[in-house]
Design a protein around this motif. Structure first.
Motif, short mmCIF file in Angstrom:
data_model
loop_
_atom_site.label_atom_id
_atom_site.label_comp_id
_atom_site.label_asym_id
_atom_site.label_seq_id
_atom_site.Cartn_x
_atom_site.Cartn_y
_atom_site.Cartn_z
N ALA A 197 100.90 -5.23 -25.89
CA ALA A 197 100.03 -5.77 -24.61
C ALA A 197 99.75 -7.12 -25.02
CB ALA A 197 98.74 -4.83 -24.63
N SER A 198 99.46 -7.38 -26.17
CA SER A 198 99.05 -9.02 -26.60
C SER A 198 100.22 -9.53 -26.72
CB SER A 198 98.42 -8.80 -28.08
OG SER A 198 98.20 -10.08 -28.51
N SER A 199 101.28 -9.08 -27.05
CA SER A 199 102.60 -10.08 -26.95
C SER A 199 103.05 -10.52 -25.49
CB SER A 199 103.65 -9.28 -27.72
OG SER A 199 104.76 -10.09 -27.54
N LEU A 200 102.82 -9.38 -24.59
CA LEU A 200 103.18 -9.53 -23.12
C LEU A 200 102.27 -10.60 -22.73
CD1 LEU A 200 104.92 -8.83 -20.73
CD2 LEU A 200 103.22 -7.02 -20.35
N ARG A 231 101.32 -16.19 -20.52
CA ARG A 231 100.58 -17.43 -20.29
C ARG A 231 101.50 -18.52 -20.83
NH1 ARG A 231 95.86 -14.41 -22.83
NH2 ARG A 231 96.99 -14.59 -24.93
N ARG A 232 102.31 -18.40 -21.48
CA ARG A 232 103.25 -19.55 -21.88
C ARG A 232 104.21 -19.92 -20.68
NH1 ARG A 232 103.60 -16.84 -26.96
NH2 ARG A 232 105.58 -15.78 -26.30
N ALA A 233 104.60 -18.95 -19.94
CA ALA A 233 105.46 -18.86 -18.80
C ALA A 233 104.70 -19.35 -17.55
CB ALA A 233 106.13 -17.47 -18.52
N GLY A 234 103.40 -19.02 -17.68
CA GLY A 234 102.70 -19.66 -16.31
C GLY A 234 102.33 -20.74 -16.25
#
Length: 91
Positions: free
Chosen positions: A80-83, A88-91
């Motif tokens: 979940a943390s990785s997702l 956040r990086r993609a958004g």
């Protein structure tokens, strides 16, 4: 076919349901409560099915240990943390 029953709700729940009806999210209090009950019955059925699957698994492979549960919980938290980080990086 419908059956008329009387129930007692906590005041805060009754007010929330009445607000949902006033806002048009449900046509009536009865419809709202009926939908809620249907959702709960479906959830109960899914949980019963899952419990049966776990029982079947444990009969074949032995009881799931507390250590295995803890490992899976940590794995789920890590995933979940990785997702969340990648979102956040993609958004």
């Amino acid at each position: 076919m419908s059956q008329r029953i009387t129930i007692t709700l906590k005041e805060v729940l009754a007010e929330a349901v009445q607000l949902a009806v006033r806002e048009g999210r449900s046509p009536t209090v009865s419809a709202y409560l009926g939908e809620a009950i249907e959702l709960r019955l479906k959830q109960d059925a899914r949980l019963a099915a899952l419990s049966g699957l776990i029982d079947d698994y444990e009969q074949l492979h032995g009881a799931i240990s507390d250590e295995e549960l803890a490992e899976q919980e940590q794995s789920d938290r890590d995933a979940a943390s990785s997702l969340r980080s990648s979102q956040r990086r993609a958004g």
